[in-house]
Design an enzyme around this catalytic site. Structure first.
Site, PDB file in Angstrom:
ATOM      1  N   LYS A 171       7.225  -2.549  -2.095  1.00  0.00           N
ATOM      2  CA  LYS A 171       7.492  -2.738  -0.672  1.00  0.00           C
ATOM      3  C   LYS A 171       8.086  -4.105  -0.328  1.00  0.00           C
ATOM      4  O   LYS A 171       8.816  -4.252   0.658  1.00  0.00           O
ATOM      5  CB  LYS A 171       6.203  -2.537   0.130  1.00  0.00           C
ATOM      6  N   GLU A 193       4.722  -0.557  10.589  1.00  0.00           N
ATOM      7  CA  GLU A 193       3.663   0.428  10.415  1.00  0.00           C
ATOM      8  C   GLU A 193       3.193   0.368   8.961  1.00  0.00           C
ATOM      9  O   GLU A 193       3.933  -0.070   8.085  1.00  0.00           O
ATOM     10  CB  GLU A 193       4.181   1.836  10.741  1.00  0.00           C
ATOM     11  N   SER A 460       4.942   2.214  -8.930  1.00  0.00           N
ATOM     12  CA  SER A 460       5.329   1.635  -7.648  1.00  0.00           C
ATOM     13  C   SER A 460       4.338   0.635  -7.077  1.00  0.00           C
ATOM     14  O   SER A 460       4.686  -0.170  -6.218  1.00  0.00           O
ATOM     15  CB  SER A 460       5.567   2.747  -6.622  1.00  0.00           C
TER      16      SER A 460
END
Length: 476
Positions: A171, A193, A460
């Site tokens: 991210k 969010e 991830s």
């Protein structure tokens, strides 16, 4: 609220209804320099007239011809999205008029970055020195051994170690780039969010790094199961606002963030965390994560002199998967496999397998596959993983599914938990529960693969955040 796949003139988003879908300011005809240091690449886009259109849906044709091991496609696949922000019939801008200027401004700024060497150098330096790129492509020797057949044959499994990035997930790639973009736009207030909390942590991190005000919307239920990440966000100086509406998960947090943006659009930039939402977000977030696939191609060439045969990644909204897949979409000899959350089972009604069981509709500003009932109302999803607990999916994933370029499967909560434990014990790597879904699908995939098949799985995120959840289910 979901909408039917037919032509529509009324769309509801975050409680606000808009009666038309308009074309934003024309694209600039900017193309990236071949010497660009940016981890993403710009395609030249033809400018169009600035006129209104009805939201009538059409399917772009897709043709394939053989060409040096590549997929040479019609413009629908080569240029994704098209100049209207669509991936075939998916994507688009289903938003209130209030947001149209902000989206147009964002799109224009994004394309200008192609010629902005100062921005390129700053982003490149931060990704290297602050995030820790490039992330390793790790040969998982004991996991590979686990999947060998009785005759000693089997695939070779590599992990793209996005879990080693600063903040512990992929991210941060997108958050860094969007924060720099927000600064260029003069926006000092950032909203985001988050579901699993990793995007929230990444956003809070970059806001601390650049001195920006930060507000994170998070479902109350997700705040309970991701309490560690809530503390991390607050420690970093972010305000975390609990969302109690609906099921108090990612969908509801996204709706609240959009409401905030509509109200404060002149001063606020929304760092959307996935390849979802209205154009240009699906394209922009994909390009900021495309560094994952670009590094994978380079590293594969260094390690074995070729390309991966199979790419595997989990899919909620789909940012980590698109980051890995994008570089290889035109390589027809590379399989792309996305893995969704089957929750308690596909027939249980408690799952988040949008591409497997969903239908076409509109949510959060874009058309994609959604979990919805016969009346077009959202069916609440379920996954043990907060990051996959979303009833929609990025429009480009919807397009790749329909065109048959990518394959999508699903695994249950129980299967993901077993994979969570398996990688921990075989490789000493505790994966995120999101990643664990991709890992779990290896149980089905590996027995079908020829000996020596090179599989790259996107690791991830790391699983520190999920330990409290796993404790409730695993006997260790």
């Amino acid at each position: 609220m979901a909408a039917a796949a037919a032509a529509t003139t009324n769309t509801t988003i975050a409680g606000i209804t808009t009666s038309s879908c308009r074309v934003a300011k024309p694209y600039s005809s900017l193309a990236a320099s071949s010497q660009s240091q940016l981890p993403f690449k710009f395609n030249k886009v033809t400018s169009r007239s600035n006129n209104s259109i009805r939201c009538t849906l059409t399917r772009n044709p897709f043709s394939v011809t053989e060409m040096d091991g590549k997929t040479d496609s019609a413009p629908a696949l080569r240029q994704r999205p098209d100049s209207l922000g669509r991936f075939g019939k998916f994507g688009g801008k289903y938003v209130p008029e209030t947001l149209m200027y902000a989206l147009s401004e964002l799109e224009t700024a994004f394309y200008k970055l192609a010629d902005d060497r100062e921005f390129q150098e700053e982003l490149f330096g931060i990704l290297k020195d602050y995030v820790g790129r490039e992330s390793p492509l790790y040969f998982a020797e004991r996991l590979t051994e686990h999947y060998k057949r009785s005759n000693g044959e089997g695939p070779l499994i590599y992990l793209k170690r996005e879990d080693l990035n600063h903040t512990g997930a992929h991210k941060i790639n997108n958050a860094i780039a969007q924060a720099l973009l927000a600064k260029r736009l003069g926006k000092q207030r950032i909203i985001a969010e988050t579901g699993a909390g990793q995007h929230g942590v990444a956003t809070a991190t970059v806001c601390a790094r650049f001195g920006l005000q930060c507000i994170i919307y998070m479902g109350a239920q997700d705040m309970e199961r991701q309490s560690l990440n809530v503390f991390r966000m607050r420690l970093l100086g972010a305000e975390v606002r609990a969302v109690h509406a609906g099921t108090a998960t990612l969908k509801d947090a996204t709706s609240e963030a959009i409401r905030d943006w509509v109200t404060n659009v002149e001063t606020t930039h929304y760092i959307l965390g996935s390849v979802a939402g209205p154009h240009p977000y699906p394209m922009m977030v994909r390009e900021f994560h495309a560094v994952i696939g670009k590094e994978t191609r380079k590293q594969a060439l260094e390690k074995w002199g070729g390309k991966p045969d199979v790419l595997v990644a989990c899919v909620g909204g789909g940012s980590n998967a698109m980051g890995l897949f994008h570089e290889f979409v035109n390589d027809k000899d590379v399989r792309l496999i996305g893995v969704e959350a089957a929750g308690h089972g596909l027939d249980s009604g408690k799952h988040a397998a949008t591409l497997t069981k969903g239908e076409v509709g509109v949510l959060h500003g874009a058309m994609s596959y959604l979990l919805q009932d016969d009346d077009g109302q959202i069916v609440e999803p379920h996954s043990i993983s907060a990051g996959l607990d979303y009833p929609g999916v990025g429009p480009e994933h919807s397009f790749l599914k329909d065109e048959g370029r990518a394959e999508y499967y699903s695994v249950t909560d129980d299967e993901a938990l077993e994979a969570f434990k398996r990688l921990s014990r075989l490789e000493g790597i505790i994966p995120a529960l999101e990643t664990s879904h991709a890992l779990a699908y290896l149980e089905e995939l590996c027995p079908t693969l020829p000996n020596g098949t090179k599989v790259v799985l996107n690791c991830s995120g790391r699983g520190d955040k999920d330990v409290h959840t796993a404790i409730k289910y695993l006997q260790v």
